[in-house]
Design an enzyme around this catalytic site. Structure first.
Site, PDB file in Angstrom:
ATOM      1  N   ASP A 175      57.373  41.815  32.857  1.00 41.42           N
ATOM      2  CA  ASP A 175      57.767  43.200  33.133  1.00 41.42           C
ATOM      3  C   ASP A 175      57.000  44.262  32.340  1.00 41.42           C
ATOM      4  OD1 ASP A 175      59.678  42.267  34.958  1.00 41.42           O
ATOM      5  OD2 ASP A 175      61.255  42.183  33.447  1.00 41.42           O
TER       6      ASP A 175
ATOM      7  N   ASN B  62      55.502  43.360  41.652  1.00 47.99           N
ATOM      8  CA  ASN B  62      56.931  43.102  41.515  1.00 47.99           C
ATOM      9  C   ASN B  62      57.675  44.431  41.475  1.00 47.99           C
ATOM     10  OD1 ASN B  62      59.291  41.474  41.015  1.00 47.99           O
ATOM     11  ND2 ASN B  62      59.163  42.042  38.857  1.00 47.99           N
TER      12      ASN B  62
ATOM     13  N   GLY C 158      66.836  38.816  50.311  1.00 52.79           N
ATOM     14  CA  GLY C 158      65.590  39.389  50.797  1.00 52.79           C
ATOM     15  C   GLY C 158      65.692  40.820  51.295  1.00 52.79           C
TER      16      GLY C 158
ATOM     17  N   LEU D  62      56.727  33.220  36.331  1.00 45.51           N
ATOM     18  CA  LEU D  62      55.481  32.590  36.779  1.00 45.51           C
ATOM     19  C   LEU D  62      54.578  32.251  35.596  1.00 45.51           C
ATOM     20  CD1 LEU D  62      55.062  35.030  39.749  1.00 45.51           C
ATOM     21  CD2 LEU D  62      55.692  32.618  39.920  1.00 45.51           C
TER      22      LEU D  62
ATOM     23  N   ARG E  44      56.889  23.570  35.473  1.00 46.00           N
ATOM     24  CA  ARG E  44      56.676  24.908  36.041  1.00 46.00           C
ATOM     25  C   ARG E  44      55.235  25.031  36.568  1.00 46.00           C
ATOM     26  NH1 ARG E  44      59.820  29.343  35.415  1.00 46.00           N
ATOM     27  NH2 ARG E  44      61.117  28.323  33.874  1.00 46.00           N
TER      28      ARG E  44
ATOM     29  N   GLN F  27      67.045  52.850  46.436  1.00 39.90           N
ATOM     30  CA  GLN F  27      65.755  53.443  46.073  1.00 39.90           C
ATOM     31  C   GLN F  27      64.643  52.392  46.058  1.00 39.90           C
ATOM     32  OE1 GLN F  27      65.094  56.761  45.856  1.00 39.90           O
ATOM     33  NE2 GLN F  27      67.168  56.724  46.701  1.00 39.90           N
ATOM     34  N   GLU F  28      64.984  51.152  45.690  1.00 39.11           N
ATOM     35  CA  GLU F  28      63.988  50.078  45.742  1.00 39.11           C
ATOM     36  C   GLU F  28      63.432  49.940  47.151  1.00 39.11           C
ATOM     37  OE1 GLU F  28      65.213  46.283  44.105  1.00 39.11           O
ATOM     38  OE2 GLU F  28      66.328  47.267  42.498  1.00 39.11           O
TER      39      GLU F  28
ATOM     40  N   HIS G 275      61.124  45.952  39.590  1.00 41.34           N
ATOM     41  CA  HIS G 275      62.075  45.652  38.525  1.00 41.34           C
ATOM     42  C   HIS G 275      63.154  46.735  38.521  1.00 41.34           C
ATOM     43  CE1 HIS G 275      63.482  43.948  34.776  1.00 41.34           C
ATOM     44  NE2 HIS G 275      63.564  45.174  34.298  1.00 41.34           N
TER      45      HIS G 275
ATOM     46  N   THR H 161      51.697  40.826  35.182  1.00 38.45           N
ATOM     47  CA  THR H 161      50.800  40.250  34.181  1.00 38.45           C
ATOM     48  C   THR H 161      51.511  39.049  33.559  1.00 38.45           C
ATOM     49  OG1 THR H 161      51.673  41.668  32.421  1.00 38.45           O
ATOM     50  CG2 THR H 161      49.762  42.507  33.671  1.00 38.45           C
TER      51      THR H 161
END
Length: 193
Positions: A149, A111, A12, A97, A69, A177-178, A113, A145
């Site tokens: 990605d 999200n 996390g 998802l 799922r 950087q994220e 990536h 979406t």
């Protein structure tokens, strides 16, 4: 109050960076927003302890307890919706998802990536960038979406690929950087709500 629900599966670190930024920048006063809950599909996700220490509601929903799922995603949406989310933030949530889940949160699901999308969707992005001879790598914040990605890009950060880089060293540099770009992109979205 605009509630943010963050989904994690592990340590996390992006969630923690988001929480710290929200506190430092006083999102509650400035943007009328707060991190309301952290949900994990793994009970041993280390990020849960950080969230709990910050007084943030946490929930665990083990995907292995569901036959499909779709059943997991339905139960997950029920948990998330209890917190009336303005945004649902994927922060190392290692689940693909279902289209129904993505549609339920259309425009509110984001999200990060670890590549400069549209390059290197999916997994093993850092090694793939090195193998391809890229001079630069980075990360991308995007809307989620149904297609993996490829959602609209909200923000990106670029880092150089150094001659001695390994996938691990490049990943570590991208991760720093994220922690900057993800909270920035979320704040920008919140300011428009």
């Amino acid at each position: 109050m605009k509630n943010i629900v963050i989904l994690i599966s592990g340590g996390g670190s992006n969630m923690a960076a988001m929480v710290r930024t929200a506190q430092q920048q006083q999102w509650d006063k400035r943007l009328g927003a707060r991190v309301a809950a952290v949900v994990s599909n793994k009970a041993d996700a280390a990020g849960l302890a950080f969230a709990q220490a910050q007084g943030i509601a946490t929930e665990v929903l083990d995907h292995k307890r569901f036959a499909t799922r779709e059943a997991f995603d339905t139960a997950l949406a029920e948990r998330i919706d209890r917190h009336d989310p303005a945004l649902v933030v994927l922060a190392g949530f290692m689940r693909i998802l279902t289209p129904g889940f993505v549609a339920h949160y259309a425009g509110r699901l984001i999200n990060i990536h670890p590549s400069l999308l549209p390059a290197f969707t999916g997994l093993h992005t850092h090694q793939r960038a090195i193998d391809a001879g890229c001079k630069f790598a980075g990360c991308t914040v995007h809307q989620v979406t149904a297609e993996l990605d490829v959602g609209p890009i909200l923000d990106q950060a670029v880092v150089p690929v150094l001659p001695a880089d390994t996938a691990a060293s490049l990943a570590a540099r991208v991760l720093t950087q994220e922690h900057v770009v993800y909270p920035r992109a979320v704040a920008q979205l919140l300011s428009k709500m």
